[in-house]
Design a protein around this motif. Structure first.
Motif, mmCIF file in Angstrom:
data_model
loop_
_atom_site.group_PDB
_atom_site.id
_atom_site.type_symbol
_atom_site.label_atom_id
_atom_site.label_comp_id
_atom_site.label_asym_id
_atom_site.label_seq_id
_atom_site.Cartn_x
_atom_site.Cartn_y
_atom_site.Cartn_z
ATOM 1 N N UNK A 31 5.858 56.674 6.394
ATOM 2 C CA UNK A 31 5.863 55.577 7.355
ATOM 3 C C UNK A 31 4.699 54.607 7.158
ATOM 4 N N UNK A 32 3.535 55.150 6.767
ATOM 5 C CA UNK A 32 2.334 54.319 6.687
ATOM 6 C C UNK A 32 1.738 54.242 5.280
ATOM 7 N N UNK A 33 2.468 54.767 4.297
ATOM 8 C CA UNK A 33 1.971 54.797 2.926
ATOM 9 C C UNK A 33 0.588 55.467 2.854
ATOM 10 N N UNK A 34 0.437 56.515 3.650
ATOM 11 C CA UNK A 34 -0.856 57.194 3.774
ATOM 12 C C UNK A 34 -1.122 58.102 2.576
ATOM 13 N N UNK A 35 -2.385 58.264 2.271
ATOM 14 C CA UNK A 35 -2.827 59.237 1.281
ATOM 15 C C UNK A 35 -3.002 60.561 2.018
ATOM 16 N N UNK A 36 -2.508 61.654 1.447
ATOM 17 C CA UNK A 36 -2.528 62.958 2.106
ATOM 18 C C UNK A 36 -3.415 63.931 1.335
ATOM 19 N N UNK A 37 -4.256 64.643 2.073
ATOM 20 C CA UNK A 37 -5.088 65.694 1.517
ATOM 21 C C UNK A 37 -4.719 66.993 2.231
ATOM 22 N N UNK A 38 -4.331 68.002 1.449
ATOM 23 C CA UNK A 38 -3.922 69.293 2.014
ATOM 24 C C UNK A 38 -4.816 70.380 1.435
ATOM 25 N N UNK A 39 -5.505 71.083 2.319
ATOM 26 C CA UNK A 39 -6.448 72.132 1.929
ATOM 27 C C UNK A 39 -5.864 73.506 2.256
ATOM 28 N N UNK A 40 -5.918 74.419 1.298
ATOM 29 C CA UNK A 40 -5.511 75.810 1.512
ATOM 30 C C UNK A 40 -6.771 76.671 1.551
ATOM 31 N N UNK A 41 -6.984 77.352 2.665
ATOM 32 C CA UNK A 41 -8.221 78.106 2.868
ATOM 33 C C UNK A 41 -8.062 79.563 2.439
ATOM 34 N N UNK A 42 -7.892 79.751 1.140
ATOM 35 C CA UNK A 42 -7.772 81.109 0.609
ATOM 36 C C UNK A 42 -9.062 81.905 0.826
ATOM 37 N N UNK A 43 -10.200 81.241 0.828
ATOM 38 C CA UNK A 43 -11.482 81.910 1.069
ATOM 39 C C UNK A 43 -11.533 82.509 2.470
ATOM 40 N N UNK A 44 -11.090 81.751 3.456
ATOM 41 C CA UNK A 44 -11.092 82.237 4.838
ATOM 42 C C UNK A 44 -10.196 83.462 4.988
ATOM 43 N N UNK A 45 -9.007 83.419 4.401
ATOM 44 C CA UNK A 45 -8.090 84.559 4.507
ATOM 45 C C UNK A 45 -8.672 85.796 3.820
ATOM 46 N N UNK A 46 -9.361 85.597 2.717
ATOM 47 C CA UNK A 46 -10.019 86.713 2.042
ATOM 48 C C UNK A 46 -11.064 87.359 2.954
ATOM 49 N N UNK A 47 -11.852 86.534 3.629
ATOM 50 C CA UNK A 47 -12.927 87.066 4.467
ATOM 51 C C UNK A 47 -12.421 87.695 5.757
ATOM 52 N N UNK A 48 -11.343 87.192 6.316
ATOM 53 C CA UNK A 48 -10.897 87.626 7.633
ATOM 54 C C UNK A 48 -9.711 88.583 7.621
ATOM 55 N N UNK A 49 -9.030 88.701 6.517
ATOM 56 C CA UNK A 49 -7.879 89.608 6.423
ATOM 57 C C UNK A 49 -8.186 90.717 5.426
ATOM 58 N N UNK A 50 -7.399 91.752 5.449
ATOM 59 C CA UNK A 50 -7.580 92.858 4.498
ATOM 60 C C UNK A 50 -6.858 92.516 3.204
#
Length: 119
Positions: A31-50
């Motif tokens: 709709x707005x010709x926006x630039x998109x940045x998508x971050x995947x927090x694999x570090x957070x899942x490593x620290x908080x999950x088993x």
């Protein structure tokens, strides 16, 4: 303008509830010709999950494939995993962080509750 969003991958595939924010983001991009940045927090899942670090990285990679399949404009989209952007140091720092408690750090470095985190 930019649209910034992300996800902490905790399963190999994303269900509709996970996809809704990305569908809205894709609509905003179109709709707005926006630039998109998508971050995947694999570090957070490593620290908080088993999870091992490779498991957390794989879950993020699988989720990235689901996100790409939504049809974001590749010229106006950046998708990244945290551990990929910090090169060699960060995965090793995560492995250490997972096995050291706040009390151990405080005692080793002589920190108290009023010290700056950057001390």
């Amino acid at each position: 303008f930019y649209v910034y969003t992300g996800r902490g991958a905790s399963s190999q595939s994303m269900h509709l509830g996970h996809l809704l924010p990305f569908l809205l983001t894709k609509w905003l991009q179109e709709a707005f010709n926006a630039f998109v940045v998508i971050q995947l927090t694999d570090d957070e899942k490593y620290l908080w999950k088993d999870l091992s670090l490779p498991q957390a990285q794989t879950l993020a990679w699988e989720n990235i494939k689901d996100i790409i399949a939504l049809g974001f404009d590749p010229e106006r989209t950046v998708i990244f995993r945290n551990t990929d952007q910090i090169a060699t140091l960060y995965p090793n720092a995560l492995r250490i962080q997972k096995h050291i408690t706040l009390n151990q750090v405080s005692a080793t470095l002589g920190l108290n509750g009023s010290d700056s985190i950057g001390k």
